[in-house]
Motif scaffolding. Structure first.
Motif, PDB file in Angstrom:
ATOM      1  N   SER A   1     -50.997 -60.979 -17.213  1.00  0.00           N
ATOM      2  CA  SER A   1     -51.194 -60.254 -18.464  1.00  0.00           C
ATOM      3  C   SER A   1     -50.003 -59.339 -18.724  1.00  0.00           C
ATOM      4  O   SER A   1     -49.300 -58.931 -17.793  1.00  0.00           O
ATOM      5  CB  SER A   1     -52.477 -59.417 -18.419  1.00  0.00           C
ATOM      6  OG  SER A   1     -52.327 -58.304 -17.554  1.00  0.00           O
ATOM      7  N   SER A   2     -49.783 -59.009 -19.994  1.00  0.00           N
ATOM      8  CA  SER A   2     -48.698 -58.107 -20.349  1.00  0.00           C
ATOM      9  C   SER A   2     -48.974 -56.691 -19.856  1.00  0.00           C
ATOM     10  O   SER A   2     -48.041 -55.955 -19.521  1.00  0.00           O
ATOM     11  CB  SER A   2     -48.477 -58.110 -21.862  1.00  0.00           C
ATOM     12  OG  SER A   2     -49.665 -57.755 -22.549  1.00  0.00           O
ATOM     13  N   GLU A   3     -50.254 -56.320 -19.791  1.00  0.00           N
ATOM     14  CA  GLU A   3     -50.613 -54.988 -19.284  1.00  0.00           C
ATOM     15  C   GLU A   3     -50.212 -54.839 -17.822  1.00  0.00           C
ATOM     16  O   GLU A   3     -49.622 -53.821 -17.421  1.00  0.00           O
ATOM     17  CB  GLU A   3     -52.115 -54.731 -19.439  1.00  0.00           C
ATOM     18  CG  GLU A   3     -52.576 -54.562 -20.869  1.00  0.00           C
ATOM     19  CD  GLU A   3     -52.822 -55.888 -21.572  1.00  0.00           C
ATOM     20  OE1 GLU A   3     -52.655 -56.957 -20.926  1.00  0.00           O
ATOM     21  OE2 GLU A   3     -53.162 -55.865 -22.774  1.00  0.00           O
ATOM     22  N   ALA A   4     -50.513 -55.873 -17.027  1.00  0.00           N
ATOM     23  CA  ALA A   4     -50.145 -55.836 -15.614  1.00  0.00           C
ATOM     24  C   ALA A   4     -48.631 -55.850 -15.451  1.00  0.00           C
ATOM     25  O   ALA A   4     -48.090 -55.192 -14.552  1.00  0.00           O
ATOM     26  CB  ALA A   4     -50.777 -57.024 -14.882  1.00  0.00           C
ATOM     27  N   LEU A   5     -47.948 -56.569 -16.315  1.00  0.00           N
ATOM     28  CA  LEU A   5     -46.491 -56.621 -16.251  1.00  0.00           C
ATOM     29  C   LEU A   5     -45.895 -55.255 -16.554  1.00  0.00           C
ATOM     30  O   LEU A   5     -45.023 -54.766 -15.823  1.00  0.00           O
ATOM     31  CB  LEU A   5     -45.959 -57.654 -17.242  1.00  0.00           C
ATOM     32  CG  LEU A   5     -44.444 -57.792 -17.334  1.00  0.00           C
ATOM     33  CD1 LEU A   5     -43.849 -58.252 -16.004  1.00  0.00           C
ATOM     34  CD2 LEU A   5     -44.056 -58.771 -18.454  1.00  0.00           C
ATOM     35  N   LEU A   6     -46.375 -54.604 -17.608  1.00  0.00           N
ATOM     36  CA  LEU A   6     -45.857 -53.287 -17.977  1.00  0.00           C
ATOM     37  C   LEU A   6     -46.120 -52.275 -16.866  1.00  0.00           C
ATOM     38  O   LEU A   6     -45.255 -51.449 -16.549  1.00  0.00           O
ATOM     39  CB  LEU A   6     -46.502 -52.815 -19.281  1.00  0.00           C
ATOM     40  CG  LEU A   6     -45.946 -51.521 -19.878  1.00  0.00           C
ATOM     41  CD1 LEU A   6     -44.485 -51.683 -20.249  1.00  0.00           C
ATOM     42  CD2 LEU A   6     -46.770 -51.104 -21.106  1.00  0.00           C
ATOM     43  N   ALA A   7     -47.289 -52.368 -16.257  1.00  0.00           N
ATOM     44  CA  ALA A   7     -47.641 -51.440 -15.176  1.00  0.00           C
ATOM     45  C   ALA A   7     -46.755 -51.638 -13.954  1.00  0.00           C
ATOM     46  O   ALA A   7     -46.563 -50.706 -13.160  1.00  0.00           O
ATOM     47  CB  ALA A   7     -49.108 -51.607 -14.800  1.00  0.00           C
ATOM     48  N   SER A   8     -46.193 -52.833 -13.786  1.00  0.00           N
ATOM     49  CA  SER A   8     -45.355 -53.117 -12.619  1.00  0.00           C
ATOM     50  C   SER A   8     -43.945 -52.544 -12.758  1.00  0.00           C
ATOM     51  O   SER A   8     -43.224 -52.442 -11.772  1.00  0.00           O
ATOM     52  CB  SER A   8     -45.261 -54.628 -12.397  1.00  0.00           C
ATOM     53  OG  SER A   8     -44.473 -55.254 -13.412  1.00  0.00           O
TER      54      SER A   8
END
Length: 348
Positions: A135-142
């Motif tokens: 997900s893009s949310e998980a990517l941004l959080a990384s």
């Protein structure tokens, strides 16, 4: 075992094999050769190996006719990778032997090497690759906080992005490419080339454009193969760089990939340790060596990094710098006309 030239009717089976191969890339797809052939007139010669009706190996190849230097066979031109894919080393060799027997006496194969210690990359070209979450949310959080703030900075500066495959987006992408390539002193691909890419790849291709109001400030194209995506072209207009359009552009394309089940993003070729390498590594991308090889009559003639190949196909020293300076001073309309005539002769 049957080794033969592929036909249009083999396209679906070819792409399925490429999508399922661990080393398969978007460039290995049948679409790349078709785009090269229709845009530039170079002949695509795609060999496949079949066993009991199933494809067990492929060798995508293009015969380049050049104004100076005669013919050259390349797997593949205008991209980083594209060598043979096969179930075994023996099948790979059979494909190379068949290509040689059919005229590819000298063939350049652009393969991916194996990861190793950092010292082996020094001064060489590498492919920068990033595993993606689901997900893009998980990517941004990384991402590190500094990287997230740079993406937000672009948005606060009034930049926005659009993605799709429309003619207008492609026109805006090409506008950015024209300006940026002239600034770099390098000839640009033809507009027809990019139209053919969109036409051949269809939904496996995406154009992204970053705008300030209605003005294109940055743009890029990604190509997709199964769960992998690559970005062969990305540019920005230098007058907008203070607004960080490149950060928003890459975020837009990465977010799209994460939301569409892409598990690996290939940022493309960079020289290890230099500027573009550092830009790509800040996203978390890791280097993979590019291993370009030359075969004569199907047998390995030499192995070298991409810098060696580049040095043999480009002007050197003061002459090169003079040509770059001259190109930068040309009117944009001139570079738009002359660039594609030169670019089709440059296989890098």
């Amino acid at each position: 075992m049957i080794i033969r030239l592929a036909h249009t009717s083999d396209r679906q089976a070819w792409d399925q094999y490429v999508a399922g191969h661990t080393m398969g890339s978007p460039y290995h797809k049948y679409s790349w050769g078709q785009a090269v052939q229709k845009a530039y007139g170079h002949q695509a010669q795609y060999w496949l190996a079949e066993q009991e009706g199933q494809i067990v190996g492929v060798l995508p190849c293009v015969r380049l006719k050049r104004l100076l230097g005669g013919e050259k066979y390349c797997a593949l031109p205008f991209c980083d990778v594209g060598g043979p894919l096969a179930q075994s080393h023996e099948i790979r060799q059979l494909l190379l032997d068949r290509a040689a027997a059919e005229g590819a006496v000298i063939l350049e194969s652009r393969d991916m090497g194996k990861q190793g210690e950092a010292k082996q990359y020094q001064g060489n070209k590498v492919s920068m690759r990033l595993p993606l979450p689901d997900s893009s949310e998980a990517l941004l959080a990384s991402f590190k906080s500094k990287l997230r703030s740079q993406v937000r900075k672009a948005e606060k500066n009034g930049l926005r992005y659009e993605t799709g495959r429309s003619e207008q987006l492609l026109q805006h992408f090409y506008e950015v490419m024209l300006v940026n390539m002239r600034a770099l002193g390098s000839p640009v691909h033809s507009y027809k080339w990019f139209r053919e890419i969109i036409e051949q790849y269809g939904e496996q291709c995406l154009v992204g454009v970053v705008y300030l109001d209605q003005i294109p400030a940055g743009a890029g194209i990604i190509l997709i193969n199964g769960e992998k995506a690559s970005i062969p072209w990305a540019s920005t207009k230098s007058e907008f760089n203070r607004l960080a359009p490149n950060m928003l552009l890459y975020w837009a394309l990465l977010a799209y990939c994460a939301e569409h089940r892409i598990t690996e993003f290939d940022f493309g070729r960079s020289t290890y340790g230099e500027g573009t390498y550092k830009f790509k590594s800040q996203w978390g991308a890791q280097p993979w060596p590019l291993n370009w090889q030359t075969y004569q009559n199907g047998q390995l003639l030499k192995t070298s990094d991409t810098d060696t190949h580049a040095s043999t196909s480009r002007l050197k020293g003061t002459m090169k710098q003079w040509v770059i300076r001259l190109w930068r001073t040309m009117p944009l309309s001139w570079t738009a006309k002359l660039g594609p005539l030169l670019r089709k002769q440059i296989d890098l």
